[in-house]
Write a protein that holds these residues in place. Structure first.
Motif, PDB file in Angstrom:
ATOM      1  N   ALA A 203       0.821  -1.210   0.000  1.00 55.09           N
ATOM      2  CA  ALA A 203       0.000   0.000   0.000  1.00 55.09           C
ATOM      3  C   ALA A 203       0.857   1.263   0.000  1.00 55.09           C
ATOM      4  O   ALA A 203       1.908   1.321   0.645  1.00 55.09           O
ATOM      5  CB  ALA A 203      -0.911  -0.008   1.219  1.00 55.09           C
ATOM      6  N   GLU A 204       0.411   2.271  -0.721  1.00 51.09           N
ATOM      7  CA  GLU A 204       1.079   3.576  -0.755  1.00 51.09           C
ATOM      8  C   GLU A 204       0.574   4.427   0.410  1.00 51.09           C
ATOM      9  O   GLU A 204      -0.465   4.151   1.008  1.00 51.09           O
ATOM     10  CB  GLU A 204       0.791   4.281  -2.079  1.00 51.09           C
ATOM     11  N   ASP A 205       1.326   5.483   0.738  1.00 48.94           N
ATOM     12  CA  ASP A 205       0.852   6.478   1.694  1.00 48.94           C
ATOM     13  C   ASP A 205       1.237   7.858   1.184  1.00 48.94           C
ATOM     14  O   ASP A 205       1.574   8.020   0.006  1.00 48.94           O
ATOM     15  CB  ASP A 205       1.395   6.205   3.103  1.00 48.94           C
ATOM     16  N   ASP A 206       1.228   8.858   2.045  1.00 52.31           N
ATOM     17  CA  ASP A 206       1.477  10.232   1.589  1.00 52.31           C
ATOM     18  C   ASP A 206       2.894  10.440   1.066  1.00 52.31           C
ATOM     19  O   ASP A 206       3.139  11.333   0.254  1.00 52.31           O
ATOM     20  CB  ASP A 206       1.220  11.218   2.739  1.00 52.31           C
ATOM     21  N   LEU A 207       3.848   9.637   1.522  1.00 56.12           N
ATOM     22  CA  LEU A 207       5.250   9.790   1.103  1.00 56.12           C
ATOM     23  C   LEU A 207       5.687   8.663   0.181  1.00 56.12           C
ATOM     24  O   LEU A 207       6.296   8.902  -0.870  1.00 56.12           O
ATOM     25  CB  LEU A 207       6.161   9.837   2.338  1.00 56.12           C
ATOM     26  N   ARG A 208       5.395   7.453   0.558  1.00 57.56           N
ATOM     27  CA  ARG A 208       5.827   6.282  -0.208  1.00 57.56           C
ATOM     28  C   ARG A 208       4.816   5.992  -1.318  1.00 57.56           C
ATOM     29  O   ARG A 208       3.725   5.499  -1.059  1.00 57.56           O
ATOM     30  CB  ARG A 208       5.992   5.080   0.721  1.00 57.56           C
ATOM     31  N   LYS A 209       5.236   6.308  -2.532  1.00 55.73           N
ATOM     32  CA  LYS A 209       4.353   6.128  -3.688  1.00 55.73           C
ATOM     33  C   LYS A 209       5.097   5.420  -4.806  1.00 55.73           C
ATOM     34  O   LYS A 209       6.326   5.496  -4.900  1.00 55.73           O
ATOM     35  CB  LYS A 209       3.828   7.478  -4.180  1.00 55.73           C
ATOM     36  N   VAL A 222      10.567   6.316  -2.169  1.00 57.45           N
ATOM     37  CA  VAL A 222      10.749   7.693  -1.706  1.00 57.45           C
ATOM     38  C   VAL A 222      11.894   8.291  -2.501  1.00 57.45           C
ATOM     39  O   VAL A 222      12.927   7.647  -2.696  1.00 57.45           O
ATOM     40  CB  VAL A 222      11.074   7.735  -0.191  1.00 57.45           C
ATOM     41  N   GLN A 223      11.711   9.508  -2.987  1.00 60.20           N
ATOM     42  CA  GLN A 223      12.755  10.207  -3.731  1.00 60.20           C
ATOM     43  C   GLN A 223      13.629  11.003  -2.764  1.00 60.20           C
ATOM     44  O   GLN A 223      13.124  11.610  -1.812  1.00 60.20           O
ATOM     45  CB  GLN A 223      12.137  11.179  -4.744  1.00 60.20           C
ATOM     46  N   MET A 224      14.939  10.990  -3.010  1.00 57.56           N
ATOM     47  CA  MET A 224      15.859  11.808  -2.210  1.00 57.56           C
ATOM     48  C   MET A 224      16.719  12.656  -3.124  1.00 57.56           C
ATOM     49  O   MET A 224      17.395  12.149  -4.013  1.00 57.56           O
ATOM     50  CB  MET A 224      16.777  10.948  -1.332  1.00 57.56           C
ATOM     51  N   GLY A 225      16.696  13.960  -2.884  1.00 56.80           N
ATOM     52  CA  GLY A 225      17.598  14.876  -3.571  1.00 56.80           C
ATOM     53  C   GLY A 225      18.746  15.206  -2.642  1.00 56.80           C
ATOM     54  O   GLY A 225      18.533  15.610  -1.493  1.00 56.80           O
ATOM     55  N   LEU A 226      19.986  15.037  -3.107  1.00 56.81           N
ATOM     56  CA  LEU A 226      21.163  15.225  -2.259  1.00 56.81           C
ATOM     57  C   LEU A 226      22.105  16.268  -2.853  1.00 56.81           C
ATOM     58  O   LEU A 226      22.379  16.235  -4.056  1.00 56.81           O
ATOM     59  CB  LEU A 226      21.911  13.899  -2.104  1.00 56.81           C
ATOM     60  N   PHE A 227      22.588  17.176  -1.999  1.00 54.87           N
ATOM     61  CA  PHE A 227      23.616  18.138  -2.375  1.00 54.87           C
ATOM     62  C   PHE A 227      24.929  17.737  -1.704  1.00 54.87           C
ATOM     63  O   PHE A 227      24.941  17.375  -0.522  1.00 54.87           O
ATOM     64  CB  PHE A 227      23.257  19.551  -1.902  1.00 54.87           C
ATOM     65  N   ILE A 228      26.037  17.823  -2.446  1.00 50.56           N
ATOM     66  CA  ILE A 228      27.356  17.668  -1.844  1.00 50.56           C
ATOM     67  C   ILE A 228      28.229  18.836  -2.283  1.00 50.56           C
ATOM     68  O   ILE A 228      27.922  19.518  -3.275  1.00 50.56           O
ATOM     69  CB  ILE A 228      28.027  16.330  -2.222  1.00 50.56           C
ATOM     70  N   ASP A 229      29.334  19.063  -1.562  1.00 47.09           N
ATOM     71  CA  ASP A 229      30.235  20.146  -1.934  1.00 47.09           C
ATOM     72  C   ASP A 229      31.373  19.608  -2.803  1.00 47.09           C
ATOM     73  O   ASP A 229      31.385  18.433  -3.176  1.00 47.09           O
ATOM     74  CB  ASP A 229      30.770  20.871  -0.689  1.00 47.09           C
ATOM     75  N   ASN A 230      32.334  20.474  -3.119  1.00 47.18           N
ATOM     76  CA  ASN A 230      33.400  20.058  -4.042  1.00 47.18           C
ATOM     77  C   ASN A 230      34.411  19.105  -3.416  1.00 47.18           C
ATOM     78  O   ASN A 230      35.298  18.604  -4.094  1.00 47.18           O
ATOM     79  CB  ASN A 230      34.119  21.287  -4.619  1.00 47.18           C
ATOM     80  N   TYR A 238      16.869  16.267   0.812  1.00 48.22           N
ATOM     81  CA  TYR A 238      15.440  16.505   0.917  1.00 48.22           C
ATOM     82  C   TYR A 238      14.707  15.284   0.386  1.00 48.22           C
ATOM     83  O   TYR A 238      15.136  14.664  -0.595  1.00 48.22           O
ATOM     84  CB  TYR A 238      15.039  17.760   0.138  1.00 48.22           C
ATOM     85  N   LEU A 239      13.604  14.933   1.043  1.00 47.28           N
ATOM     86  CA  LEU A 239      12.805  13.793   0.637  1.00 47.28           C
ATOM     87  C   LEU A 239      11.549  14.250  -0.085  1.00 47.28           C
ATOM     88  O   LEU A 239      10.942  15.270   0.271  1.00 47.28           O
ATOM     89  CB  LEU A 239      12.407  12.957   1.857  1.00 47.28           C
ATOM     90  N   TYR A 240      11.169  13.489  -1.105  1.00 45.12           N
ATOM     91  CA  TYR A 240       9.983  13.802  -1.906  1.00 45.12           C
ATOM     92  C   TYR A 240       9.158  12.541  -2.123  1.00 45.12           C
ATOM     93  O   TYR A 240       9.651  11.418  -1.995  1.00 45.12           O
ATOM     94  CB  TYR A 240      10.390  14.398  -3.256  1.00 45.12           C
TER      95      TYR A 240
END
Length: 568
Positions: A203-209, A222-230, A238-240
């Motif tokens: 089953a899906e919910d508000d985050l896990r789709k 769950v989608q994850m956007g990640l920033f790293i430095d040089n 951030y989670l989406y």
């Protein structure tokens, strides 16, 4: 016990730790530990062997019979002896350097928590690095695996997850300020990418789709956007929702990170999956810049013609690599929907190795298509991963030879499409808003993107960010926070070791550093691998004894924690 020199047949002199003992009334000697060759030990210090001899003479003559006792006890080691890890001393060092211990104390001081929030976070991060497991297993086995007094119950672990979620940004901000101070972090160049994590639920919910899974699994993600430095150090994440397209995550993530870190200008580096007009327009409209790769086969005809134009290319002596650069003016879409003109630098690169790789992949695809061409029904069931782009489907009435939608479908290869793709084999593009950068600067900055892909692999494979054994959204958020902290700590250790070892090698090395309780608070030290030896050297520690008291291990731990590191 004493130090003995043994001359070998090859001329080398081995330095060994020897113990005398009696057997059937006769005095004999046995080697307790091999310490190395004389040439190795005296390489940096000519007096190293003499110092060892004096050290063991003093121990032998002291009133403390510790060394003799350990030999007798060591013979009684069995599977029932307690085994504890001390490699985590270096994880703890990084944890404290990031200021996370103090932050946990600050959060706890303003609450009525009856357990140690700091111990919960330490235990989760240390176990995530060395023995990834569920929170239940973490509590059951982790409390006895380290030389720490983790007096925690399972309910404490779950309660702490809620607090970690509520304070996520506080933790990320504290890590950032610590890295700016100790690692001279700069945020003018940031690398961004998106990955996803699947959950073994129906089953899906508000985050896990359900969405486009990187593992091609039909499960909620769950989608994850990640920033790293040089330097490859994580900056923020951030989670989406799982059904959110990768491209649409850049704008909200970038808005948050600009607000959090208050940078005047940030150059975003990303792969071609995030390169579209709205994203570029958004980046530029806020006074920032980009360095991104671009799909060459989806490019405009004018750009393809310029790439295939033989003028302007620079080729190496062997002829297996060439490049050229040029500027062009393009239209991008601003956030308000208006088109704005923008000058863009295009860096074109061709390599023979990449050409052969693309040709090999296409040849394998064409071979599969050819095998299925005579069975259109089977082809439709198997049509995936680019097969359809090289196929022409025509419905033909065999009696008339004319096209007829009501009769059987026949397939044939689209040779024109194949030829066009073949002409572009081996080429790839990097485009940037920073037209003042030289070609080498563009390539150098873009190549840093591989570290974010590596970060995803570390999180997924080395510290097992999945499977995820929690279900509520706040606990999922907290789980990824502990993964983020653990990843940061491992990346810090990579830098400390001059990137000589991978995160996987560091994990294996720290896991090899364990001690066996042989009774009376005396521990037999396992032979560590070179990673731990390198870390000991880095912090100037002498840890040669194979048998140590528990209080001496505590001193060793304290020496690591209190040592000072200077950025090279």
């Amino acid at each position: 016990m004493f130090i003995r020199r043994i001359k070998r047949a090859n001329g080398q002199v081995s330095i060994v730790l020897v113990e005398g003992y009696r057997e059937n009334g006769k005095v004999k000697q046995r080697t307790v530990e091999y310490l190395g060759t004389e040439s190795e030990l005296t390489k940096n210090d000519p007096e190293a062997v003499n110092k060892l001899i004096n050290k063991y003479k003093k121990a032998q003559n002291s009133k403390d019979a510790f060394i003799k006792l350990t030999i007798n006890l060591a013979e009684k080691i069995s599977d029932e002896n307690t085994v504890r890890n001390y490699g985590y001393f270096y994880l703890d060092k990084m944890f404290i350097e990031l200021g996370l211990d103090k932050l946990c104390d600050e959060i706890q001081s303003g609450s009525k928590i009856e357990y140690s929030l700091k111990d919960c976070l330490k235990l989760m991060c240390f176990m995530r690095a060395l023995k990834p497991s569920s929170k239940k297993t973490c509590q059951e086995k982790g409390c006895d695996y380290f030389f720490e007094d983790f007096n925690l119950r399972l309910e404490h672990m779950y309660k702490s997850l809620t607090l970690f979620d509520e304070n996520k940004q506080n933790f990320v901000d504290r890590i950032h300020s610590s890295l700016c101070e100790k690692y001279n972090r700069k945020t003018d160049i940031l690398y961004y990418d998106v990955t996803n994590y699947f959950f073994e639920i129906d089953a899906e919910d508000d985050l896990r789709k359900k969405g486009c899974s990187k593992e091609h699994r039909p499960l909620p993600i769950v989608q994850m956007g990640l920033f790293i430095d040089n330097q490859g150090l994580p900056v923020d994440y951030y989670l989406y929702e799982g059904n959110q397209n990768d491209c649409t995550t850049l704008k909200p993530s970038f808005e948050k990170i600009k607000k959090t870190y208050k940078a005047d200008k940030v150059i975003i580096t990303a792969d071609k999956g995030l390169n579209n007009g709205p994203n570029l327009g958004y980046i530029l409209s806020n006074g920032n810049g980009y360095i991104v790769s671009q799909k060459i086969r989806g490019a405009s005809k004018a750009l393809k013609d310029e790439i295939l134009n033989e003028n302007g290319w620079h080729t190496n002596l062997s002829g297996d690599f060439k490049f050229k650069e040029f500027n062009r003016t393009i239209d991008v879409e601003a956030p308000d929907g208006q088109k704005i003109k923008h000058e863009q630098k295009v860096v074109c690169i061709w390599s023979k190795k990449y050409q052969l790789k693309e040709k090999s992949a296409r040849d394998a695809l064409l071979e599969k298509i050819t095998l299925l061409a005579n069975d259109p029904t089977k082809f439709k069931q198997s049509c995936h991963k680019g097969m359809r782009k090289y196929i022409e489907e025509v419905t033909v009435d065999k009696s008339t030879g004319k096209e007829n939608k009501s009769v059987k479908v026949s397939t044939s290869l689209n040779y024109e499409k194949i030829a066009k793709d073949e002409a572009l084999d081996g080429y790839y593009l990097i485009v940037t808003s920073e037209t003042e950068l030289s070609l080498s600067e563009v390539i150098e900055k873009y190549r840093g993107l591989w570290r974010i892909e590596q970060s995803f692999r570390i999180t997924k494979s080395d510290i097992h960010g999945r499977p995820i054994f929690v279900r509520t959204q706040e606990h999922i958020n907290a789980h990824f926070l502990t993964c983020f902290i653990t990843l940061t700590i491992l990346r810090m250790l990579e830098i400390r070791l001059n990137r000589k070892y991978s995160a996987k090698s560091i994990i294996d090395g720290l896991n090899s550093a364990f001690a066996v309780d042989i009774g009376k608070d005396i521990y037999q030290i396992n032979r560590r691998d070179e990673v731990v030896d390198e870390l000991d050297k880095l912090y100037g520690l002498d840890f040669l004894n194979r048998y140590v008291r528990k209080e001496n291990l505590a001193i060793h731990h304290s020496e690591i924690i209190n040592s000072v590191y200077t950025t090279p």
